[in-house]
Scaffold this active site. Structure first.
Site, short mmCIF file in Angstrom:
data_model
loop_
_atom_site.label_atom_id
_atom_site.label_comp_id
_atom_site.label_asym_id
_atom_site.label_seq_id
_atom_site.Cartn_x
_atom_site.Cartn_y
_atom_site.Cartn_z
CB THR A 116 -0.90 0.00 1.25
OG1 THR A 116 -1.60 -1.24 1.28
CG2 THR A 116 -1.87 1.16 1.25
N GLY A 169 -7.14 -2.40 15.24
CA GLY A 169 -5.69 -2.60 15.25
C GLY A 169 -5.27 -3.07 13.88
CB CYS A 178 -3.54 -1.88 6.95
SG CYS A 178 -2.50 -3.19 6.30
CE LYS A 224 1.03 0.05 6.35
NZ LYS A 224 0.71 0.33 4.97
N1 LIG Z 1 -1.22 -6.98 6.38
C1 LIG Z 1 -2.33 -6.68 5.74
O1 LIG Z 1 -3.43 -7.01 6.14
C2 LIG Z 1 -2.24 -5.92 4.44
C3 LIG Z 1 -3.36 -5.92 3.59
C4 LIG Z 1 -3.27 -5.25 2.38
C5 LIG Z 1 -2.12 -4.56 2.06
N2 LIG Z 1 -1.05 -4.55 2.91
C6 LIG Z 1 0.16 -3.85 2.51
O2 LIG Z 1 1.08 -4.81 1.98
C7 LIG Z 1 2.42 -4.45 2.31
C8 LIG Z 1 3.11 -5.58 3.03
O3 LIG Z 1 2.44 -5.82 4.24
P1 LIG Z 1 2.75 -7.09 5.15
O4 LIG Z 1 1.73 -7.09 6.22
O5 LIG Z 1 2.91 -8.29 4.27
O6 LIG Z 1 4.19 -6.69 5.72
P2 LIG Z 1 5.25 -7.63 6.46
O7 LIG Z 1 6.07 -6.74 7.30
O8 LIG Z 1 4.53 -8.80 7.05
O9 LIG Z 1 6.15 -8.22 5.26
C9 LIG Z 1 7.04 -7.47 4.50
C10 LIG Z 1 8.26 -8.33 4.21
O10 LIG Z 1 9.11 -7.64 3.28
C11 LIG Z 1 10.46 -7.98 3.57
N3 LIG Z 1 11.37 -7.02 2.94
C12 LIG Z 1 11.54 -5.70 3.22
N4 LIG Z 1 12.46 -5.16 2.38
C13 LIG Z 1 12.87 -6.14 1.54
C14 LIG Z 1 13.79 -6.20 0.45
N5 LIG Z 1 14.47 -5.11 0.04
N6 LIG Z 1 13.98 -7.38 -0.16
C15 LIG Z 1 13.31 -8.51 0.23
N7 LIG Z 1 12.41 -8.50 1.25
C16 LIG Z 1 12.19 -7.34 1.89
C17 LIG Z 1 10.50 -7.97 5.08
O11 LIG Z 1 11.60 -8.71 5.55
C18 LIG Z 1 9.15 -8.61 5.43
O12 LIG Z 1 9.26 -10.01 5.64
C19 LIG Z 1 2.32 -3.17 3.13
O13 LIG Z 1 2.48 -2.07 2.26
C20 LIG Z 1 0.90 -3.19 3.65
O14 LIG Z 1 0.41 -1.90 3.88
C21 LIG Z 1 -1.10 -5.24 4.08
#
Ligand SMILES: NC(=O)c1ccc[n+]([C@@H]2O[C@H](COP(=O)([O-])OP(=O)(O)OC[C@H]3O[C@@H](n4cnc5c(N)ncnc54)[C@H](O)[C@@H]3O)[C@@H](O)[C@H]2O)c1
Length: 478
Positions: free
Chosen positions: A135, A277, A280, A283
């Site tokens: 996002t 909580g 997302c 933030k």
């Molecule tokens: N969690 C949710 O419910 C949700 C839903 C929709 C969208 N999103 C969005 O999706 C995105 C990811 O969310 P998430 O919850 O999966 O995050 P997360 O923190 O669980 O996972 C992100 C992963 O990316 C890895 N990472 C970071 N930099 C890296 C790089 N340069 N190379 C390789 N790996 C790297 C981290 O080690 C981590 O494991 C965010 O932008 C979030 O806003 C999240």
């Protein structure tokens, strides 16, 4: 010309990258999916033989992983190699709120996205479609495109070209697999029709074509932020009404049911709880606030900021109620906390209401025993930033001399002995069948149940002899 995708790389094996690629690998058998991450432990967990040790808990996830892992779904730390081989790359890395510098506390920290784009830029070969799954603030695609375009200036031997698409993820944790398998809609934002069609072709393996929407890239980015802001706003709205219910004698469940039946409003996201909580909502709203401020739209910024403020207020309101009901002091009183995840069916604790509430209770001197079926003690320690203590709280001299409370973790529910109160913070199914008549005998009287999720059976709790507080309950139960 039709672009046919054969090899996909997903950068980021988190709560979104892992489940999303698992579902894609299930429905696109002819495509190879390489999910890569810089976090070795996370990758090891994804490759664990024991499927109960996967780093993400989601109902239905392990069943898919058991079938596709090492068939067409691979987890590794080979970031460079996977980028080289991919004709489509999903960026699914974390985008938390910035902690310092310009926009601190509101803007998204894009350093992980930027690093990813640089990594893609230096390693991709030929034509690659780069898909924003994370996002992101509106206009980030432009930044990614600029970094990617600089690729050919980096003395690279092979030439490369890129298309950037925005394909935000609308899954909700706890129901991620269902949401991914039956999405209300899939959003594809971009400029290049061929690239958009290539991504759409993949989704069409399981999503009806009418549910795949094409937009321009900025609309797609803004739609994701707006969607979360609207959902969070509904929770803040109903939680604010729960406080009115408690002082007027109305019942929040009846109010929710009554307004939810209005087809213009609908019943989802109208359940009052301990405050929203998850990683997302907060933030993404703060991101929207920052965007509005940046463009000088101060009233718009204040409007959305209040959705977050009321959420924080609501969480502290619950702590205050617990203290008040336990005669104004919870110092050295044992309180059983049921649930730490930000909601049921996930092991994610990011921004969980339980963090603030437990910290506040510890500050008030309480002895907490925290139970959660999917969250472990190490995670809770990281979140609370307080070490757990031994079982013998009261013999601990430091404890007696110190005003600060304590906490310990339990993975079973044999924890009610000498407790003054039970506080339900997550709506796990197993809490619905607690034998209250048995539990009450073990507790200090008057014994309290504080139910912030409206899941306990009111009649059974009252019949057992408890005092009960439920969120948004205007009827006095004392
Ligand atoms: N969690 C949710 O419910 C949700 C839903 C929709 C969208 N999103 C969005 O999706 C995105 C990811 O969310 P998430 O919850 O999966 O995050 P997360 O923190 O669980 O996972 C992100 C992963 O990316 C890895 N990472 C970071 N930099 C890296 C790089 N340069 N190379 C390789 N790996 C790297 C981290 O080690 C981590 O494991 C965010 O932008 C979030 O806003 C999240």
């Amino acid at each position: 010309m039709e672009l046919k995708i054969k090899n996909v790389c997903c950068i980021g094996a988190g709560f979104v990258g892992g489940p999303t690629m698992a579902v894609m690998s299930k429905f696109c058998k002819e495509i190879i999916f390489n999910v890569v991450d810089i976090n070795q432990k996370r990758i090891d967990d994804w490759n664990n033989e024991d499927l109960d040790k996967l780093p993400v808990y989601e109902p239905g996830l392990k069943e898919i992983v058991s079938k596709t892992r090492n068939e067409n779904l691979f987890f590794s730390t080979n970031v460079k190699e996977s980028i080289k081989n991919a004709d489509m790359i999903f960026i699914s890395v974390n985008t938390p709120t910035k902690k310092s510098g310009l926009g601190a506390g509101k803007a998204s920290d894009l350093k992980w996205v930027e690093n990813c784009a640089r990594e893609v830029s230096s390693n991709a070969i030929g034509h690659t479609i780069v898909v924003e799954k994370s996002t992101l603030p509106v206009k980030t695609a432009e930044v990614i495109q600029k970094i990617l375009n600089s690729a050919n200036q980096n003395n690279k031997k092979e030439t490369s070209s890129f298309d950037v698409l925005s394909n935000p993820e609308f899954l909700a944790e706890g129901t991620a697999i269902k949401d991914l398998e039956y999405p209300d809609r899939v959003l594809i934002g971009g400029e290049n029709k061929e690239a958009m069609l290539a991504l759409s072709q993949m989704y069409q393996n399981w999503v009806p074509k009418k549910n795949i929407l094409f937009t321009n890239i900025w609309s797609s980015e803004l739609a994701k932020l707006t969607s979360n802001a609207f959902l969070a706003q509904r929770i803040s709205s109903i939680n604010s009404i729960s406080a009115i219910c408690e002082v007027t004698g109305a019942d929040i469940r009846e109010v929710s049911r009554a307004i939810g039946r209005d087809s213009r409003i609908g019943s989802k996201f109208l359940e009052s709880g301990p405050g929203f909580g998850g990683s997302c909502f907060k933030k993404d709203i703060l991101n929207l606030v920052y965007l509005s401020e940046y463009f000088g739209l101060m009233e718009v910024a204040r409007f959305w900021e209040e959705v977050v403020n009321i959420n924080t207020w609501h969480q502290s309101r619950i702590t205050k109620i617990v203290v008040e009901k336990l005669f104004g002091s919870i110092s050295q009183k044992k309180i059983v906390v049921l649930g730490f995840a930000f909601k049921a069916n996930t092991n994610d604790t990011r921004e969980s209401a339980a963090i603030k509430i437990c910290k506040d209770l510890i500050m008030e001197g309480a002895e907490l025993v925290i139970h959660d079926p999917k969250v472990n003690s190490i995670q809770i320690e990281n979140d609370l930033q307080v070490k757990p203590s031994s079982e013998n709280y009261c013999q601990d001299e430091n404890y007696i001399n110190n005003q600060l409370g304590k906490w310990r973790f339990s993975n079973n529910l044999n924890i009610f002995e000498n407790a003054h109160a039970v506080l339900v913070l997550t709506e796990w199914e197993e809490y619905k069948s607690i034998k209250w008549d048995y539990v009450v005998k073990k507790m200090v009287k008057p014994a309290w149940v504080f139910d912030s999720r409206s899941i306990v059976n009111v009649d059974l709790v009252k019949k057992a002899g408890f005092n009960l507080w439920r969120v948004g309950d205007g009827i006095q139960k004392e």
